[in-house]
Design an enzyme around this catalytic site. Structure first.
Site, short mmCIF file in Angstrom:
data_model
loop_
_atom_site.label_atom_id
_atom_site.label_comp_id
_atom_site.label_asym_id
_atom_site.label_seq_id
_atom_site.Cartn_x
_atom_site.Cartn_y
_atom_site.Cartn_z
N HIS A 15 0.85 -1.19 0.00
CA HIS A 15 0.00 0.00 0.00
C HIS A 15 0.89 1.25 0.00
O HIS A 15 1.26 1.76 1.06
CB HIS A 15 -0.92 -0.03 1.24
N HIS A 17 1.09 4.90 -2.12
CA HIS A 17 0.63 5.86 -3.14
C HIS A 17 1.86 6.55 -3.71
O HIS A 17 2.67 7.11 -2.94
CB HIS A 17 -0.28 6.91 -2.52
N ASN A 19 2.54 9.40 -5.29
CA ASN A 19 2.85 10.80 -4.97
C ASN A 19 2.95 11.08 -3.47
O ASN A 19 3.45 12.12 -3.07
CB ASN A 19 1.82 11.74 -5.62
N SER A 97 -1.30 4.61 -8.15
CA SER A 97 -1.31 6.03 -8.49
C SER A 97 -2.54 6.37 -9.31
O SER A 97 -3.04 5.55 -10.09
CB SER A 97 -0.03 6.40 -9.26
N ASP A 139 -10.07 8.00 -7.70
CA ASP A 139 -10.32 8.89 -6.56
C ASP A 139 -11.82 8.84 -6.27
O ASP A 139 -12.64 8.92 -7.19
CB ASP A 139 -9.89 10.33 -6.93
N GLY A 172 -8.58 8.40 -1.99
CA GLY A 172 -9.04 9.79 -1.97
C GLY A 172 -9.61 10.15 -0.61
O GLY A 172 -9.81 9.29 0.25
N GLU A 202 -12.13 4.21 6.45
CA GLU A 202 -11.02 5.00 6.99
C GLU A 202 -11.55 5.92 8.08
O GLU A 202 -10.85 6.27 9.02
CB GLU A 202 -10.44 5.84 5.84
N ASP A 284 2.01 6.47 2.67
CA ASP A 284 2.65 7.62 2.02
C ASP A 284 3.95 7.90 2.78
O ASP A 284 3.98 8.75 3.67
CB ASP A 284 1.72 8.85 2.15
P1 IMP Z 1 -1.18 9.59 -6.35
O1 IMP Z 1 -2.42 8.79 -6.63
O2 IMP Z 1 0.08 8.91 -6.82
O3 IMP Z 1 -1.29 10.99 -6.88
O4 IMP Z 1 -1.00 9.67 -4.76
C1 IMP Z 1 -1.66 10.62 -3.96
C2 IMP Z 1 -3.14 10.30 -3.85
O5 IMP Z 1 -3.31 9.06 -3.11
C3 IMP Z 1 -3.94 11.31 -3.04
O6 IMP Z 1 -4.33 12.40 -3.83
C4 IMP Z 1 -5.13 10.47 -2.57
O7 IMP Z 1 -6.10 10.36 -3.57
C5 IMP Z 1 -4.52 9.12 -2.37
N1 IMP Z 1 -4.18 8.89 -0.96
C6 IMP Z 1 -2.97 8.96 -0.37
N2 IMP Z 1 -3.05 8.67 0.95
C7 IMP Z 1 -4.33 8.39 1.18
C8 IMP Z 1 -5.05 8.01 2.35
O8 IMP Z 1 -4.53 7.87 3.47
N3 IMP Z 1 -6.39 7.83 2.20
C9 IMP Z 1 -7.03 7.97 1.01
N4 IMP Z 1 -6.39 8.31 -0.09
C10 IMP Z 1 -5.05 8.53 -0.02
ZN ZN Z 2 -3.81 4.86 1.27
#
Ligand code: IMP
Ligand code: ZN
Length: 346
Positions: A15, A17, A19, A97, A139, A172, A202, A284
């Protein structure tokens, strides 16, 4: 529990993400090219243990997305993040992502996905000792058409990438939108053979979670508020146990977002004692200033786990990966080849 032991043992990260996993070095490198003020803003927002509530975390993603608004940056981020996980002895990594476009920067969702796949391929060519898979994220604020587009892209790139893209994530801001509207698309993704990792419960949301669990996702992200004592219900607990749906647990993330009041109260303990498959993850690592080794160490120290318990937790996570049996077998051999040495060395 020594952090050194947790660093040394081989691990699986399920898990992460993309970014949210960017290290400070990479943020700095990219912000300096684009606008140094962005680095200063990031630095002020992400101070270990000071991120605050979940709302602040989602503000930080907005900031990061300004830095990662072009395919070159996405490639750099993916390349660096894979190297960082590898340096932490992660042998199998599932990145997730949300495909994004930025027309003014010439970035399309296709070029976004391809930049990540190129980074994965380049790391593979370098013979980095890590298997990397990708989930495309929806998202929860997305409407059905965007969600469907993501599923179509996941199916298409699952074939084009020869199995590197393995499924779909739902994530999201949990306080925004209603995930129930996305059920038809997620069901369809499952029918098309894509794996589903869904962020569920969550925050307290019994009705929504009940409906989402009917899909029987392959894994649940967080599941913080499934239990009645955490704002869930016995029905949710029973469903998760009945189907043995594995949980992806991210302790520092939950502490920082304040969805768990104190680490001693983390739901890891409840589910671990129930024998439910659980994977320890970072969520993250950049935003929460952590690493997978630190997460293992935190779990061990909080709940009094032995080295053997930690080893078993890591080894059993192999069962939960979204890859074929041959990959699992390779990983098990890798773990077994160092087991007695790692468990017996100081
Ligand atoms: P990306 O999808 O690579 O841009 O990573 C960042 C995105 O992951 C954020 O904009 C959220 O949509 C999602 N995200 C990251 N951490 C969490 C979390 O703890 N809960 C829900 N969504 C998350
Ligand atoms: Zn997450």
């Amino acid at each position: 529990m020594s952090l050194d032991f947790c660093k040394r043992i081989p691990k699986v990260e399920l898990h992460a993400h993309l970014n949210g996993s960017i290290s400070e070095e990479t943020i700095k490198k990219l912000a300096m090219k684009k606008n140094p003020e962005l680095y200063k803003d990031w630095r002020m927002s992400v101070d270990k243990g000071k991120v605050g509530t979940i709302d602040n975390v989602f503000q930080i993603f907005k900031l990061i997305h300004q830095i990662s608004d072009n395919t070159e940056a996405i490639y750099t981020i993916a390349y660096d993040v894979i190297h960082e996980f590898s340096a932490d002895n992660v042998k199998y990594l599932e990145l997730r992502s949300t495909p994004r476009d930025a027309p003014s920067m010439g970035m399309t969702k296709i070029s976004y996905i391809e930049a990540i796949l190129k980074a994965i391929e380049d790391c593979h060519k370098e013979k980095l000792d890590i298997v990397v898979k990708l989930l495309l994220a929806i998202d929860r604020r997305n409407d059905l058409s965007i969600a469907k587009e993501t599923v179509d892209l996941a199916e298409r790139y699952s074939k084009l990438s020869g199995g590197t893209v393995v499924g779909v994530d739902l994530s999201g801001d949990p306080s925004v939108g209603d995930a129930r509207t996305l059920v038809p698309v997620l069901r369809d993704a499952k029918c098309r053979g894509l794996k589903l990792a869904l962020h569920l419960a969550e925050v307290p949301a019994v009705d929504e979670t009940e409906e989402m669990l009917k899909i029987i996702p392959d894994r649940i992200g967080h599941g913080t508020c499934l239990h009645p004592d955490a704002g869930g219900s016995q029905g949710l607990v029973d469903t998760v146990l009945q189907h043995r749906i594995p949980l992806e647990l991210c302790l520092t993330s939950n502490m920082t977002c304040e969805t768990v009041s104190h680490v001693d109260n983390h739901h890891f303990k409840y589910w671990y004692d129930q024998g439910l498959p659980c994977a320890i993850c970072t969520d993250d690592k950049g935003v929460f200033s952590t690493s997978l080794s630190e997460e293992y160490c935190l779990v061990a120290e909080t709940f009094g786990l032995t080295r053997n318990d930690i080893w078993t937790l890591s080894y059993n996570s192999i069962d939960l990966i979204f890859a074929e049996e041959a990959v699992k077998q390779d990983l098990r051999s890798k773990w077994n080849s160092v087991k007695s040495y790692e468990l017996n060395s100081e």
